[in-house]
Motif scaffolding. Structure first.
Motif, PDB file in Angstrom:
ATOM      1  N   LEU A 186      -5.208 -33.735  22.582  1.00 50.21           N
ATOM      2  CA  LEU A 186      -5.541 -32.357  22.211  1.00 50.21           C
ATOM      3  C   LEU A 186      -4.462 -31.749  21.321  1.00 50.21           C
ATOM      4  CD1 LEU A 186      -6.950 -30.975  25.587  1.00 50.21           C
ATOM      5  CD2 LEU A 186      -8.213 -31.238  23.454  1.00 50.21           C
ATOM      6  N   ALA A 187      -3.186 -32.018  21.673  1.00 53.05           N
ATOM      7  CA  ALA A 187      -2.083 -31.499  20.863  1.00 53.05           C
ATOM      8  C   ALA A 187      -2.137 -32.073  19.455  1.00 53.05           C
ATOM      9  CB  ALA A 187      -0.751 -31.832  21.531  1.00 53.05           C
ATOM     10  N   ASP A 188      -2.457 -33.365  19.363  1.00 52.96           N
ATOM     11  CA  ASP A 188      -2.532 -34.022  18.053  1.00 52.96           C
ATOM     12  C   ASP A 188      -3.661 -33.419  17.216  1.00 52.96           C
ATOM     13  OD1 ASP A 188      -1.655 -36.044  16.223  1.00 52.96           O
ATOM     14  OD2 ASP A 188      -3.486 -37.141  16.679  1.00 52.96           O
ATOM     15  N   LEU A 189      -4.815 -33.186  17.840  1.00 54.90           N
ATOM     16  CA  LEU A 189      -5.952 -32.592  17.125  1.00 54.90           C
ATOM     17  C   LEU A 189      -5.619 -31.162  16.676  1.00 54.90           C
ATOM     18  CD1 LEU A 189      -8.908 -33.806  19.378  1.00 54.90           C
ATOM     19  CD2 LEU A 189      -8.426 -34.532  17.035  1.00 54.90           C
ATOM     20  N   GLN A 232       1.185 -21.170  28.928  1.00 54.48           N
ATOM     21  CA  GLN A 232       0.875 -20.476  30.182  1.00 54.48           C
ATOM     22  C   GLN A 232       1.676 -19.185  30.347  1.00 54.48           C
ATOM     23  OE1 GLN A 232       1.529 -23.406  33.258  1.00 54.48           O
ATOM     24  NE2 GLN A 232       0.032 -24.814  32.394  1.00 54.48           N
ATOM     25  N   THR A 233       2.940 -19.204  29.937  1.00 59.43           N
ATOM     26  CA  THR A 233       3.813 -18.053  30.172  1.00 59.43           C
ATOM     27  C   THR A 233       3.711 -17.010  29.069  1.00 59.43           C
ATOM     28  OG1 THR A 233       5.358 -19.503  31.346  1.00 59.43           O
ATOM     29  CG2 THR A 233       6.181 -17.336  30.667  1.00 59.43           C
ATOM     30  N   TYR A 234       3.666 -17.473  27.807  1.00 59.91           N
ATOM     31  CA  TYR A 234       3.741 -16.543  26.674  1.00 59.91           C
ATOM     32  C   TYR A 234       2.490 -16.526  25.797  1.00 59.91           C
ATOM     33  CZ  TYR A 234       8.717 -16.834  27.857  1.00 59.91           C
ATOM     34  OH  TYR A 234       9.918 -16.814  28.509  1.00 59.91           O
ATOM     35  N   GLY A 235       1.533 -17.399  26.096  1.00 61.85           N
ATOM     36  CA  GLY A 235       0.322 -17.441  25.274  1.00 61.85           C
ATOM     37  C   GLY A 235       0.559 -18.007  23.883  1.00 61.85           C
ATOM     38  N   MET A 236       1.597 -18.841  23.734  1.00 63.06           N
ATOM     39  CA  MET A 236       1.912 -19.445  22.437  1.00 63.06           C
ATOM     40  C   MET A 236       1.759 -20.958  22.512  1.00 63.06           C
ATOM     41  SD  MET A 236       5.329 -17.428  21.128  1.00 63.06           S
ATOM     42  CE  MET A 236       6.356 -17.996  22.472  1.00 63.06           C
ATOM     43  N   GLY A 237       1.023 -21.529  21.560  1.00 62.87           N
ATOM     44  CA  GLY A 237       0.959 -22.972  21.455  1.00 62.87           C
ATOM     45  C   GLY A 237       2.135 -23.482  20.633  1.00 62.87           C
ATOM     46  N   VAL A 238       2.275 -24.801  20.554  1.00 64.06           N
ATOM     47  CA  VAL A 238       3.350 -25.425  19.778  1.00 64.06           C
ATOM     48  C   VAL A 238       2.744 -26.210  18.628  1.00 64.06           C
ATOM     49  CG1 VAL A 238       5.244 -27.109  19.811  1.00 64.06           C
ATOM     50  CG2 VAL A 238       4.917 -25.561  21.749  1.00 64.06           C
ATOM     51  N   VAL A 239       3.300 -26.033  17.435  1.00 59.31           N
ATOM     52  CA  VAL A 239       2.888 -26.785  16.248  1.00 59.31           C
ATOM     53  C   VAL A 239       4.100 -27.523  15.706  1.00 59.31           C
ATOM     54  CG1 VAL A 239       2.185 -26.573  13.838  1.00 59.31           C
ATOM     55  CG2 VAL A 239       0.947 -25.326  15.581  1.00 59.31           C
ATOM     56  N   GLU A 240       3.951 -28.825  15.462  1.00 60.89           N
ATOM     57  CA  GLU A 240       5.039 -29.626  14.907  1.00 60.89           C
ATOM     58  C   GLU A 240       4.997 -29.540  13.382  1.00 60.89           C
ATOM     59  OE1 GLU A 240       5.533 -33.580  16.680  1.00 60.89           O
ATOM     60  OE2 GLU A 240       4.098 -32.934  18.216  1.00 60.89           O
ATOM     61  N   ILE A 241       6.125 -29.170  12.799  1.00 67.42           N
ATOM     62  CA  ILE A 241       6.231 -29.057  11.343  1.00 67.42           C
ATOM     63  C   ILE A 241       6.973 -30.287  10.814  1.00 67.42           C
ATOM     64  CG2 ILE A 241       7.083 -27.648   9.434  1.00 67.42           C
ATOM     65  CD1 ILE A 241       4.927 -26.263  11.155  1.00 67.42           C
ATOM     66  N   PRO A 242       6.398 -31.016   9.865  1.00 70.43           N
ATOM     67  CA  PRO A 242       7.081 -32.202   9.336  1.00 70.43           C
ATOM     68  C   PRO A 242       8.361 -31.805   8.602  1.00 70.43           C
ATOM     69  CG  PRO A 242       5.156 -31.686   8.005  1.00 70.43           C
ATOM     70  CD  PRO A 242       5.109 -30.774   9.189  1.00 70.43           C
ATOM     71  N   SER A 243       9.334 -32.704   8.554  1.00 74.55           N
ATOM     72  CA  SER A 243      10.584 -32.422   7.837  1.00 74.55           C
ATOM     73  C   SER A 243      10.353 -32.550   6.338  1.00 74.55           C
ATOM     74  CB  SER A 243      11.694 -33.370   8.292  1.00 74.55           C
ATOM     75  OG  SER A 243      11.290 -34.722   8.126  1.00 74.55           O
ATOM     76  N   ASN A 244      11.198 -31.897   5.578  1.00 82.06           N
ATOM     77  CA  ASN A 244      11.075 -31.923   4.123  1.00 82.06           C
ATOM     78  C   ASN A 244      11.312 -33.326   3.579  1.00 82.06           C
ATOM     79  OD1 ASN A 244      10.803 -30.659   1.505  1.00 82.06           O
ATOM     80  ND2 ASN A 244      13.013 -30.945   1.274  1.00 82.06           N
ATOM     81  N   LYS A 245      12.269 -34.044   4.188  1.00 75.93           N
ATOM     82  CA  LYS A 245      12.542 -35.432   3.837  1.00 75.93           C
ATOM     83  C   LYS A 245      12.509 -36.262   5.112  1.00 75.93           C
ATOM     84  CE  LYS A 245      15.462 -34.320  -0.152  1.00 75.93           C
ATOM     85  NZ  LYS A 245      16.818 -34.439  -0.747  1.00 75.93           N
ATOM     86  N   ALA A 246      12.121 -37.515   4.994  1.00 74.71           N
ATOM     87  CA  ALA A 246      11.995 -38.380   6.169  1.00 74.71           C
ATOM     88  C   ALA A 246      13.347 -38.552   6.858  1.00 74.71           C
ATOM     89  CB  ALA A 246      11.452 -39.743   5.754  1.00 74.71           C
ATOM     90  N   CYS A 247      13.326 -38.558   8.212  1.00 71.06           N
ATOM     91  CA  CYS A 247      14.541 -38.741   8.999  1.00 71.06           C
ATOM     92  C   CYS A 247      14.880 -40.223   9.080  1.00 71.06           C
ATOM     93  CB  CYS A 247      14.351 -38.166  10.405  1.00 71.06           C
ATOM     94  SG  CYS A 247      15.786 -38.373  11.470  1.00 71.06           S
ATOM     95  N   ILE A 248      16.115 -40.598   8.717  1.00 66.19           N
ATOM     96  CA  ILE A 248      16.530 -42.006   8.754  1.00 66.19           C
ATOM     97  C   ILE A 248      17.679 -42.201   9.742  1.00 66.19           C
ATOM     98  CG2 ILE A 248      15.688 -42.625   6.463  1.00 66.19           C
ATOM     99  CD1 ILE A 248      18.492 -42.110   5.368  1.00 66.19           C
ATOM    100  N   ARG A 249      17.651 -41.447  10.823  1.00 65.56           N
ATOM    101  CA  ARG A 249      18.707 -41.539  11.830  1.00 65.56           C
ATOM    102  C   ARG A 249      18.616 -42.855  12.587  1.00 65.56           C
ATOM    103  NH1 ARG A 249      17.967 -36.907  14.108  1.00 65.56           N
ATOM    104  NH2 ARG A 249      16.377 -37.600  15.560  1.00 65.56           N
ATOM    105  N   LYS A 250      19.750 -43.455  12.869  1.00 65.51           N
ATOM    106  CA  LYS A 250      19.817 -44.673  13.685  1.00 65.51           C
ATOM    107  C   LYS A 250      20.192 -44.277  15.106  1.00 65.51           C
ATOM    108  CE  LYS A 250      22.184 -49.125  14.160  1.00 65.51           C
ATOM    109  NZ  LYS A 250      23.302 -49.974  13.668  1.00 65.51           N
TER     110      LYS A 250
END
Length: 918
Positions: A8-11, A508-526
Motif C-alpha cells: 500500500l505504501a509503495d502504491l 494514527q497520531t497526526y493524520g499525516m502519511g509518509v512519502v519517500e522523495i528520491p535523492s537528486n543524485k544516486a547514493c553510492i555509500r558503502k
C-alpha cells in the motif's frame, strides 16, 4: 513478496509521484513566464497572489504558480552576497525537481522523507511561501534554537525578494520582540519554544495584548521523526516554586539515600575485589564467585569492578546460566536469598529499584514509622465510634489523619525516586548538568531535550543528587504533550531523513502519511557489515586503529557515540596516543554545527555523540571524494534502527562517496540489557576470539529483533502517554477558553452571572431536598453557606419555593445584585480590573491544584489493573470527577476573594489593585 502495508505504501508513493510530475511541468511553464521579472515584480506578484487567496482561490490551483515564483526568485539571487551571522555568504541555491516534489508533499500534509544533504532548509521555503499568502502565520519548527536562527537568516534574502517577512523566536526573548516575530509572515523556532509560548500565553497573561502567538494555521516540522516521535514520550511542562516554602523533601532525604548507595557499593566492591584477582590470574571461577557476581548485577549493574570482571569473559557463561536457571525455576526464592544482604535491588531492564528489608531498616533508624502507612479505614472507624470526642474534635482528628497519611506517602515517594536517581541515572549518559540545571539526554538520539523535565518528582530527585539549588520541590503550572500541541494546527506537515518506519504512527497520531522523495543524485555509500568484539576495550581499540588508519590516508573520519561519557572516553584515549581530533557532545548547538561543518575536511577526525550537530551538512574538502569520501564509525547501535540510518546518512550526500562501519561489543547496553546472546555464550566464555572481530548473520538478526522490540515498547509508551493526556487536553481547552473570556471581557458581567448561577445550583443540589416545595429552613441554610459578597437582604426567606430550580434562579438573581452592589463605590475601570484579577488568580490556582491531582492519579492508576480494571477508562472517569472538584474550588475561591474583611477599598479612580489581597 511484499507485505500488505508495504504494498500500500509503495502504491501510495507511485500515485503521489505521478501527480507531482504533472504539477512540476506546470511549475516549470509558469517559471518561464517569470524569467524577465525585475526585483520589484516578485513582491508585486506576491500581492496579487495574496489578493487571489483572499477572494477564495483554491490553494491547489495556486500551487504551481506560487512554487514557480519561489524558484525563479531563488535563481535571481544566485551569485549575490549577504551577511549571515556577521559573515559574507553567497547565495548559490535553486530548487531541484526532487525538491519541488518534496514541497508538493508538504503542501498536501505529508511527512516527506528527504535524505540528509538534499536541502531541507530550501525545500521549506516552498510550503512556507504558499501558506504565508494567507497572512495567518506560518511556523517552521526545528530541533533547536541555533538551527531556527540559522535557517531564518539563510532564507531571509529569498523571502525579502518575494515581499514577505521572516523572523525567529528563542527562549528568554523580550515579549515585544517575540510578538513581532510571531507577527511576521514566516516564523522559525524550536518546537519546544513554540509549545512553551502557547502554555505561557494561557497561564501567565492578563490581557489579550500580552499574548505573543496569533493562532495555529500552518506548521512545518523539520526532523519530524525526532520532534513528533522521539521527543513525544515526555510532556512539556512549565513549573515553578510552590507558594509554601517548606523544606524540600528531596534535599532532606538525599543524604540518607546517598549513604545507602555508598554502603551497597562498598558491599559489592569488597566481594568483587578477590574475584577479579583470581579470574585475572587465570583461575577458574568457583560457584561462590558466580553467586557473588550475580548478586552484584542485582545490586549495582553499572559497578565498574563488575564490568571489569565481565570483560574478562571467564565467568560470563556461568553467570548467564545461573540467571537463566533462576528466572526459569525458583527465581523469586533465589532472588530473595541473594538479596538478603543487600539494601536494595536494581532491575535495569524495567528501570526500577526496590528496597529490601535491610534497606528499610537502615532508612528507619531516624524514624521508626518511616515505612508505616496509617490504615485510614480502621482509624476513621475508630474515630467515629469514640464517644469521648466531640464532632469538632473528630473532624480535627480526621483532618490530621489525612495529613499524616499524605506525609507518609510523600516520604515513600521521595525515597523511591531518589533511589532511582542514584542507582539508575548517570550523569553525561542520561542527563547533563549545564548552567546549574539538569537537562535530559534523549536515549534514542543522544540530544539534549531542552525544556523537558522528568515527571513524578524524578527530576527534583536527580537535582538533589547533584546538589543543585534548583532541586527544590516545584509545582506544575501548565503542561501539554508534543502530540496534542501539534495537533492544534489546522495544517501540519513534516520532513525527515528517516520517516518511512513510522508511517503508521504519523497517520494514527497526526493524520499525516509518509512519502519517500528520491535523492537528486544516486547514493553510492558503502555500508560494511557490523563488527562485534567481546569487550568494550577491544571495541574502542579497533575504533581508534580504524580512525587513525583512515585519517593517515587523508580521509575525514566521524566517530559517533551513544553518550557524552563514551565520547569523552574515546577522546581521552586518542589524547593518550597523541592523535589530533575534535570533540563535540550535544552541549552547545552553535559550536557543534561549526565543527560538524568542518568534519569533511581532509584528515579531520571528529568524535561526537550520534546526533550532535544534526541539521548541518558535512561538505567534503578538496580531494576527499577521490579518497573514498567521509568515513563514519559508530561505536554502538542505537535502540532504533532509524537513528542508525540518520548517522549513516551524514555521509555520501548529493552523490558523494562515503563509507560506514558499526563497531560493537557484547558489553554494549543494547546487547547487555535487552538481547538474548545465549547462542554465543561459548564464544564469550572461551575468550579465544579476544581482540578478533566477530561477524555472524545470527548476531545481525538478534540485534534487529532487539531494536524492533525496543522501538515497539517506545511506541507503546507514547500511545499510553497520549491516552492519559487526552482527558487533560479536553479540560485544558475548556479552562483556556474560560481564561480568554476573562482577559478579553470589558466588564465580566455575563461571566460572573453564569458562575454565580452554577455555584448556587451546585450548592443547592448538595443541600436541598428534591421535594416539590422547599421549606424556609432549607432556604435559610443555603443562603448562610454563600460567601459574604453573595448574601442579599432583599429575599424573603419565609416563603416556600415551588421547586429547587425556581429557588436557584431567584437566589442567583439576588446574589448577582449583591455582588454588583459591592462595586458601586468604585470606578468602572477599577471594578473591571478587580473582577478580572480575582477570576484569573482563582482560576490559575485551582487549575494548578487540579494538574497536581491528575499527576497523582496517573501515578497510581496502573494499580487498578490488578483489580482487572482498565487504567485508561478509570483515569478518564476519575479525571472527570476531579474536573468537577476543580470547578467547585475555583468558584469558592473566586467569591471568597471579595470578602469585605480582606478587600480594602482604595481611593476612587486610581485603578490600582495593590490593595486586593488573597
Amino acid at each position: 513478496m511484499l507485505e500488505p502495508s508495504s504494498l500500500l505504501a509503495d502504491l501510495k508513493n507511485k500515485s503521489f509521484h505521478r501527480k507531482a510530475r504533472r504539477a512540476i511541468r506546470k511549475i516549470e511553464a509558469f517559471e518561464r513566464s517569470f524569467a524577465d521579472f525585475c526585483e520589484s515584480d516578485f513582491a508585486a506578484k506576491t500581492k496579487e497572489l495574496k489578493s487571489r487567496i483572499g477572494m477564495g482561490e483554491n490553494l491547489e490551483k495556486l500551487l504551481p504558480e506560487a512554487f514557480a515564483l519561489v524558484r525563479a526568485a531563488a535563481r535571481r539571487l544566485r551569485g549575490k552576497s549577504f551577511k549571515v551571522f556577521s559573515e559574507d555568504w553567497v547565495w548559490n541555491m535553486a530548487h531541484y525537481r526532487v525538491q519541488l516534489q518534496a514541497g508538493i508533499a508538504l503542501c498536501k500534509a505529508y511527512v516527506a522523507e528527504v535524505a540528509t544533504g538534499e536541502g531541507k532548509t530550501l525545500i521549506a521555503t516552498l510550503p512556507a511561501y504558499l501558506y504565508a499568502l494567507h497572512a495567518k502565520g506560518c511556523h517552521i519548527a526545528t530541533v533547536n534554537e541555533y538551527l531556527a536562527r540559522r535557517d531564518c537568516e539563510w532564507m531571509r534574502p529569498l523571502y525579502s525578494l518575494l515581499g514577505l517577512s521572516c523572523s525567529y523566536i528563542y527562549a528568554g526573548q523580550p515579549p515585544e520582540d517575540k510578538r513581532r516575530a510571531y507577527a511576521a509572515d514566516i516564523t522559525y523556532g524550536s518546537s519546544s519554544e513554540f509549545a512553551f509560548d502557547y502554555l505561557r500565553d494561557n497561564s501567565t497573561t492578563t490581557s489579550l495584548a500580552e499574548k505573543v502567538q496569533r493562532g495555529f494555521f500552518f506548521c512545518l516540522v523539520d526532523e519530524a521523526d525526532s520532534i513528533l516521535v522521539d521527543e513525544a514520550r515526555t510532556p512539556l511542562i512549565i513549573s515553578g516554586q510552590a507558594q509554601e516554602e517548606d523544606a524540600n523533601p528531596y534535599c532532606l532525604y538525599s543524604p540518607q539515600i546517598n549513604q545507602l548507595v555508598r554502603m551497597q557499593a562498598k558491599l559489592c566492591n569488597s566481594a568483587l575485589d578477590g574475584i577479579f584477582s583470581r579470574l585475572s590470574g587465570g583461575i577458574e571461577p568457583l560457584d561462590s564467585d558466580i553467586e557473588e557476581i550475580v548478586k552484584a548485577k542485582i545490586a549495582d549493574p553499572r559497578n565498574k569492578k563488575l564490568k571489569r570482571i565481565l570483560r574478562l569473559g571467564a565467568a560470563n557463561a556461568a553467570v548467564e546460566q545461573f540467571q537463566t536457571r533462576m528466572a526459569a525455576s525458583f527465581g523469586e526464592f533465589e532472588l530473595e536469598r541473594l538479596s538478603r544482604e543487600l539494601y536494595y535491588r536494581v532491575d535495569e531492564k524495567n528501570n526500577s529499584v526496590s528496597l529490601t528489608k535491610k534497606g528499610q531498616d537502615f532508612l528507619s533508624q531516624s524514624d521508626s514509622r518511616a515505612f508505616v502507612m496509617p490504615d485510614l479505614d480502621r482509624e476513621r472507624a475508630a474515630i467515629a465510634s469514640d464517644a469521648s470526642m466531640s464532632e469538632k474534635e473528630k473532624s480535627q482528628r480526621r483532618s490530621g489523619l489525612l495529613k499524616e497519611s499524605e506525609k507518609a506517602r510523600e516520604r515513600l515517594h521521595c525515597f523511591a525516586q531518589l533511589l532511582k536517581a542514584f542507582a539508575l541515572y548517570e550523569r553525561d549518559v542520561d542527563y547533563i548538568v549545564r548552567g546549574g540545571k539538569v537537562e535530559i539526554v534523549d536515549p534514542n538520539t543522544g540530544r539534549v531535550m531542552e525544556g523537558r523535565r522528568w515527571s513524578e518528582g524524578l527530576h527534583q530527585a536527580v537535582e538533589a543528587k547533584e546538589g543543585l539549588r534548583s532541586g527544590a520541590e516545584s509545582v506544575t503550572f501548565a503542561s501539554i504533550s508534543i502530540q496534542n500541541y501539534f495537533r492544534m494546527y489546522r495544517n501540519l506537515a513534516g520532513m525527515s531523513g528517516t520517516a518511512r518506519e513510522l508511517d503508521d504512527e504519523f497517520q494514527q497520531t497526526y493524520g499525516m502519511g509518509v512519502v519517500e522523495i528520491p535523492s537528486n543524485k544516486a547514493c553510492i555509500r558503502k555500508e560494511n557489515p557490523d563488527m562485534f568484539f567481546l569487550t568494550k576495550r577491544e571495541k574502542y581499540d579497533k575504533i581508534i586503529r580504524l580512525a587513525e588508519l583512515e585519517r593517515s590516508r587523508g580521509r575525514p573520519v566521524l566517530v559517533g557515540t551513544s553518550s557524552v561519557e563514551d565520547s569523552e572516553l574515546l577522546s581521552r584515549m586518542l589524547k593518550m596516543r597523541r592523535i589530533p581530533h575534535q570533540l563535540l557532545n550535544a552541549k552547545n548547538d552553535a559550536f557543534e554545527a561549526s565543527l560538524v561543518a568542518r568534519a569533511g575536511q581532509r584528515g579531520q577526525l571528529t568524535i561526537a555523540t550520534n546526533m550532535a550537530g544534526r541539521g548541518t551538512d558535512i561538505k567534503l574538502g578538496e580531494g576527499v571524494n577521490e579518497l573514498g569520501g567521509l568515513y563514519i564509525i559508530s561505536a554502538e547501535r542505537q535502540y532504533s534502527r532509524r537513528i542508525d540510518r540518520q548517522l549513516m546518512g551524514r555521509c555520501a550526500r548529493q552523490g558523494d562517496r562515503g563509507e560506514t562501519q558499526f563497531v560493537l561489543s557484547f558489553e554494549d547496553e543494547i546487547l547487555r540489557k535487552y538481547a538474548d546472546l545465549s547462542p554465543f555464550q561459548k564464544i564469550i566464555k572461551s575468550g579465544k576470539l579476544r581482540g578478533t572481530a566477530v561477524r555472524h548473520p545470527l548476531l545481525d538478526r538478534i540485534l534487529r529483533r532487539t531494536q524492533e522490540r525496543i522501538e515497539a515498547d517506545y511506541s507503546g509508551s507514547r500511545k499510553s502517554m497520549l491516552k492519559f493526556d487526552n482527558p487533560s487536553n479536553k479540560q485544558r481547552s475548556i479552562v483556556y477558553s474560560m481564561r480568554d473570556e476573562i482577559i478579553s471581557s470589558e466588564n465580566l458581567g455575563d461571566f460572573y452571572k453564569r458562575e454565580i448561577f452554577e455555584y448556587i445550583r451546585d450548592l443547592a443540589s448538595e443541600l436541598l431536598p428534591s421535594d416539590a416545595f422547599i421549606a424556609p429552613e432549607y432556604i435559610s441554610e443555603l443562603v448562610s453557606r454563600l460567601p459574604e459578597i453573595l448574601r442579599s437582604g432583599g429575599f424573603d426567606f419565609e416563603k416556600r419555593m415551588p421547586t429547587r430550580g425556581k429557588l436557584v434562579e431567584k437566589i442567583s438573581e439576588e446574589a448577582f445584585k449583591s455582588f454588583e452592589s459591592f462595586f458601586c463605590d468604585f470606578s468602572a475601570q477599577y471594578a473591571c480590573e478587580a473582577k478580572k484579577y480575582a477570576a484569573l488568580s482563582s482560576l490559575d490556582e485551582a487549575w494548578r491544584e487540579h494538574i497536581g491531582r491528575l499527576e497523582d492519579l496517573r501515578e497510581a492508576m496502573f494499580l487498578r489493573s490488578y483489580a482487572q480494571r482498565d487504567p485508561y477508562c478509570e483515569f478518564e472517569k476519575d479525571a472527570f470527577e476531579s474536573f468537577g472538584e476543580f470547578m467547585r474550588q475555583f468558584r469558592e475561591r473566586l467569591f471568597s476573594a471579595f470578602s469585605k474583611s480582606t478587600f480594602q477599598k482604595p481611593c476612587l479612580h486610581t485603578g490600582s489593585l495593590r490593595s486586593l489581597r488573597r
